[in-house]
Structures are given as structure tokens and as C-alpha cells.
Design a protein around this motif. Structure first.
Motif, PDB file in Angstrom:
ATOM      1  N   PRO A  47      18.861 -51.995 -37.675  1.00 19.86           N
ATOM      2  CA  PRO A  47      19.936 -52.601 -38.465  1.00 19.86           C
ATOM      3  C   PRO A  47      21.313 -52.265 -37.895  1.00 19.86           C
ATOM      4  O   PRO A  47      21.551 -51.160 -37.414  1.00 19.86           O
ATOM      5  CB  PRO A  47      19.755 -51.991 -39.853  1.00 19.86           C
ATOM      6  N   LYS A  48      22.178 -53.262 -37.917  1.00 20.62           N
ATOM      7  CA  LYS A  48      23.574 -53.112 -37.489  1.00 20.62           C
ATOM      8  C   LYS A  48      23.701 -52.633 -36.046  1.00 20.62           C
ATOM      9  O   LYS A  48      24.614 -51.892 -35.716  1.00 20.62           O
ATOM     10  CB  LYS A  48      24.327 -52.190 -38.444  1.00 20.62           C
ATOM     11  N   ASP A  49      22.770 -53.059 -35.170  1.00 18.51           N
ATOM     12  CA  ASP A  49      22.825 -52.618 -33.775  1.00 18.51           C
ATOM     13  C   ASP A  49      23.768 -53.471 -32.921  1.00 18.51           C
ATOM     14  O   ASP A  49      24.006 -53.163 -31.754  1.00 18.51           O
ATOM     15  CB  ASP A  49      21.433 -52.568 -33.149  1.00 18.51           C
ATOM     16  N   GLY A  50      24.313 -54.550 -33.497  1.00 24.07           N
ATOM     17  CA  GLY A  50      25.271 -55.366 -32.774  1.00 24.07           C
ATOM     18  C   GLY A  50      24.682 -56.195 -31.641  1.00 24.07           C
ATOM     19  O   GLY A  50      25.416 -56.637 -30.765  1.00 24.07           O
ATOM     20  N   MET A  51      23.369 -56.411 -31.663  1.00 22.75           N
ATOM     21  CA  MET A  51      22.706 -57.098 -30.563  1.00 22.75           C
ATOM     22  C   MET A  51      22.330 -58.550 -30.867  1.00 22.75           C
ATOM     23  O   MET A  51      21.758 -59.224 -30.017  1.00 22.75           O
ATOM     24  CB  MET A  51      21.440 -56.333 -30.158  1.00 22.75           C
ATOM     25  N   THR A  52      22.665 -59.052 -32.047  1.00 26.70           N
ATOM     26  CA  THR A  52      22.255 -60.406 -32.419  1.00 26.70           C
ATOM     27  C   THR A  52      22.753 -61.441 -31.418  1.00 26.70           C
ATOM     28  O   THR A  52      21.991 -62.309 -30.976  1.00 26.70           O
ATOM     29  CB  THR A  52      22.722 -60.749 -33.844  1.00 26.70           C
ATOM     30  N   GLY A  53      24.004 -61.377 -31.050  1.00 29.58           N
ATOM     31  CA  GLY A  53      24.557 -62.336 -30.093  1.00 29.58           C
ATOM     32  C   GLY A  53      23.849 -62.282 -28.753  1.00 29.58           C
ATOM     33  O   GLY A  53      23.582 -63.322 -28.140  1.00 29.58           O
ATOM     34  N   PHE A  54      23.549 -61.087 -28.282  1.00 21.20           N
ATOM     35  CA  PHE A  54      22.850 -60.941 -27.005  1.00 21.20           C
ATOM     36  C   PHE A  54      21.420 -61.453 -27.104  1.00 21.20           C
ATOM     37  O   PHE A  54      20.909 -62.098 -26.180  1.00 21.20           O
ATOM     38  CB  PHE A  54      22.890 -59.487 -26.538  1.00 21.20           C
ATOM     39  N   ARG A  55      20.768 -61.208 -28.231  1.00 17.70           N
ATOM     40  CA  ARG A  55      19.412 -61.738 -28.428  1.00 17.70           C
ATOM     41  C   ARG A  55      19.419 -63.264 -28.347  1.00 17.70           C
ATOM     42  O   ARG A  55      18.545 -63.869 -27.736  1.00 17.70           O
ATOM     43  CB  ARG A  55      18.848 -61.283 -29.767  1.00 17.70           C
ATOM     44  N   ILE A  56      20.402 -63.873 -28.989  1.00 21.26           N
ATOM     45  CA  ILE A  56      20.520 -65.327 -28.956  1.00 21.26           C
ATOM     46  C   ILE A  56      20.757 -65.794 -27.520  1.00 21.26           C
ATOM     47  O   ILE A  56      20.140 -66.761 -27.063  1.00 21.26           O
ATOM     48  CB  ILE A  56      21.635 -65.803 -29.912  1.00 21.26           C
ATOM     49  N   THR A  57      21.620 -65.114 -26.800  1.00 21.25           N
ATOM     50  CA  THR A  57      21.879 -65.461 -25.397  1.00 21.25           C
ATOM     51  C   THR A  57      20.604 -65.399 -24.572  1.00 21.25           C
ATOM     52  O   THR A  57      20.318 -66.312 -23.785  1.00 21.25           O
ATOM     53  CB  THR A  57      22.939 -64.511 -24.797  1.00 21.25           C
ATOM     54  N   ILE A  58      19.829 -64.346 -24.739  1.00 20.56           N
ATOM     55  CA  ILE A  58      18.572 -64.206 -24.005  1.00 20.56           C
ATOM     56  C   ILE A  58      17.637 -65.368 -24.334  1.00 20.56           C
ATOM     57  O   ILE A  58      17.086 -66.010 -23.433  1.00 20.56           O
ATOM     58  CB  ILE A  58      17.874 -62.867 -24.314  1.00 20.56           C
ATOM     59  N   LEU A  59      17.453 -65.638 -25.612  1.00 22.24           N
ATOM     60  CA  LEU A  59      16.545 -66.710 -26.019  1.00 22.24           C
ATOM     61  C   LEU A  59      16.999 -68.065 -25.489  1.00 22.24           C
ATOM     62  O   LEU A  59      16.181 -68.849 -25.001  1.00 22.24           O
ATOM     63  CB  LEU A  59      16.400 -66.748 -27.540  1.00 22.24           C
ATOM     64  N   GLU A  60      18.282 -68.339 -25.578  1.00 14.39           N
ATOM     65  CA  GLU A  60      18.777 -69.623 -25.087  1.00 14.39           C
ATOM     66  C   GLU A  60      18.609 -69.735 -23.577  1.00 14.39           C
ATOM     67  O   GLU A  60      18.234 -70.792 -23.062  1.00 14.39           O
ATOM     68  CB  GLU A  60      20.236 -69.830 -25.503  1.00 14.39           C
ATOM     69  N   GLU A  61      18.856 -68.660 -22.860  1.00 12.72           N
ATOM     70  CA  GLU A  61      18.702 -68.656 -21.405  1.00 12.72           C
ATOM     71  C   GLU A  61      17.244 -68.846 -21.001  1.00 12.72           C
ATOM     72  O   GLU A  61      16.934 -69.627 -20.106  1.00 12.72           O
ATOM     73  CB  GLU A  61      19.238 -67.342 -20.820  1.00 12.72           C
ATOM     74  N   LEU A  62      16.341 -68.147 -21.656  1.00 12.11           N
ATOM     75  CA  LEU A  62      14.940 -68.188 -21.254  1.00 12.11           C
ATOM     76  C   LEU A  62      14.205 -69.436 -21.732  1.00 12.11           C
ATOM     77  O   LEU A  62      13.252 -69.873 -21.094  1.00 12.11           O
ATOM     78  CB  LEU A  62      14.199 -66.944 -21.747  1.00 12.11           C
ATOM     79  N   THR A  63      14.635 -70.011 -22.861  1.00  9.70           N
ATOM     80  CA  THR A  63      13.919 -71.164 -23.408  1.00  9.70           C
ATOM     81  C   THR A  63      14.624 -72.493 -23.171  1.00  9.70           C
ATOM     82  O   THR A  63      13.989 -73.543 -23.268  1.00  9.70           O
ATOM     83  CB  THR A  63      13.694 -71.021 -24.930  1.00  9.70           C
ATOM     84  N   GLY A  64      15.919 -72.447 -22.923  1.00 11.72           N
ATOM     85  CA  GLY A  64      16.684 -73.680 -22.803  1.00 11.72           C
ATOM     86  C   GLY A  64      16.935 -74.346 -24.144  1.00 11.72           C
ATOM     87  O   GLY A  64      17.391 -75.475 -24.207  1.00 11.72           O
TER      88      GLY A  64
END
Length: 75
Positions: A47-64
Motif C-alpha cells: 500500500p502507498k508504494d507510489g508504483m501505480t504509474g510505473f505499473r501502468i507504464t509497464i503494462l502499456e509497454e508490454l501489451t500495447g
């Protein structure tokens, strides 16, 4: 129908997509210009690790695919 995810689900999905694609954490880190530690942290939700934006970036990059919030949907 979109797949709805919580913040915790996003972390799980990052790991799933990476392994499904046969990529190592280092390969994802290199692709995004980040550290392996950042990718590892993105795959392990706290919780509150501040990684949500980076997770989204990873998913968008890997899945298109676009990831949309606040319930984080992927088509």
C-alpha cells in the motif's frame, strides 16, 4: 469486456505479463530505462508504494494496450 483491476491486481498483472512474454525483470528494466529494483518493486504491491504509474507504464509497454483508471481497466 474490460478487465477491472485493483492496485494490487496491477502488480500481479505486471508479473504475469512479463513471465508470459518470457522476459526477465532486467530485460523489462532495460527496455524502460529503469532499474531491476524498480521492476521488482512494481511486481510486489505494498500500500502507498507510489508504483501505480510505473505499473501502468509497464503494462502499456508490454501489451500495447491502454490502461485506464480509477479501477484500472485493460481492453
Amino acid at each position: 469486456m474490460p478487465h477491472r483491476m485493483t492496485k494490487s491486481d496491477l502488480a500481479d498483472r505486471v508479473r504475469e505479463v512479463r513471465t508470459e512474454q518470457g522476459l526477465t525483470q532486467q530485460e523489462v528494466a532495460d527496455r524502460l530505462g529503469k532499474t531491476i529494483q524498480a521492476v521488482s518493486k512494481a511486481e510486489n504491491y505494498t500500500p502507498k508504494d507510489g508504483m501505480t504509474g510505473f505499473r501502468i507504464t509497464i503494462l502499456e509497454e508490454l501489451t500495447g494496450e491502454e490502461v485506464r483508471g480509477p479501477l484500472y481497466e485493460m481492453d
